[in-house]
Scaffold this active site. Structure first.
Site, PDB file in Angstrom:
ATOM      1  CE1 TYR A  11      -4.025   2.076   0.554  1.00 50.53           C
ATOM      2  CE2 TYR A  11      -2.627   3.266   2.100  1.00 50.53           C
ATOM      3  CZ  TYR A  11      -3.786   3.187   1.350  1.00 50.53           C
ATOM      4  OH  TYR A  11      -4.705   4.206   1.384  1.00 50.53           O
TER       5      TYR A  11
ATOM      6  CE  LYS B  54      -3.630   4.837  -1.899  1.00 49.42           C
ATOM      7  NZ  LYS B  54      -4.683   5.296  -2.836  1.00 49.42           N
TER       8      LYS B  54
END
Length: 252
Positions: free
Chosen positions: A144, A148
């Site tokens: 994740y 990002k």
């Protein structure tokens, strides 16, 4: 014709609220999600917006190209693209499988790249929903975090490449937000309410509307027409404050 916005991941949470706010501001909406966003469609139509739903996976190039064709056939142009669709993964790095890694990167980073490329019409605004996990490291979120961080890098790169032809590209970086994704992450044992509330100087979770209002600002050239390439934290001061917890809590 009203300005046209494409919003992904609209079935719930931040994406749904973004669609509702843009509908209230007079946009026509293209609602994209991997599931049929029936409730969101009803909400934006109740607000008076013309709306089209296109169901599919943003990580699929064929789906993205088909969506772009439908948008151009129906509306002729796109003024705003909000890349909100995303998936979370709370797993230690050494336990993250290659398949899990690829899926998170495909949805959270490749999808926004494909959509930005397919829908670039030589003007308008792209708003990527990144995360404070794209500005700092957060344990047990290797995939994740990487997605990002990459999305913020993509934001800045496209801002540089496309700014000269009138495309503004910015990112919103949420902190802890009350959404279905948050509930699922908490249910997995990843963190508690106190972990978030004690970390945020403003002492609360964000609401989806906090993110939607930031998106509406970045989407509107009358309000942010010279804002390009920024990664805007909407986090109640999380990334600004490096104090230890006891000191922060004494300030409340």
């Amino acid at each position: 014709m009203n300005r046209v916005a494409v919003v992904t991941g609209v079935a719930q949470g931040i994406g749904r609220r973004v669609a509702e706010v843009l509908a209230e501001e007079g946009y026509a909406l293209v609602l994209a999600d991997i599931v049929d966003p029936v409730d969101t469609l009803a909400a934006v139509r109740a607000a008076g917006a013309e709306a089209l739903t296109v169901v599919g996976d943003v990580a699929s190039e064929a789906y993205v190209n088909g969506l772009a064709d439908q948008v151009r056939e129906r509306f002729g142009r796109v003024d705003v693209l909000v890349n909100n669709a995303g998936v979370s993964l709370l797993v230690p790095a050494e336990e993250t499988t290659a398949a899990q890694w690829r899926r998170v990167l495909d949805v959270n980073l490749t999808g926004p790249f494909l959509l930005s490329r397919a829908l670039d019409g030589g003007g308008g605004s792209i708003v990527n929903i990144a995360s404070i996990a794209g500005l700092h490291g957060v344990s047990d979120r290797a995939a994740y975090n990487a997605s990002k961080h990459g999305l913020i890098g993509l934001t800045r790169t496209l801002a540089g490449e496309w700014g000269g032809r009138g495309v503004r590209v910015n990112a919103v970086c949420p902190g802890g937000v009350r959404t279905g994704m948050d509930a699922a992450d908490q249910a997995s044992g990843g963190y508690t309410d106190e972990d978030i509330v004690e970390r945020v100087p403003m002492g609360r979770f964000a609401a989806p509307d906090d993110m939607a209002q930031a998106v509406a600002f970045l989407a509107n050239p009358a309000r942010s027409g010279f804002v390009n390439g920024t990664a805007l934290p909407v986090d109640g001061g999380w990334t600004a404050d490096a104090s230890w917890t006891s000191l922060r809590l004494r300030k409340r």
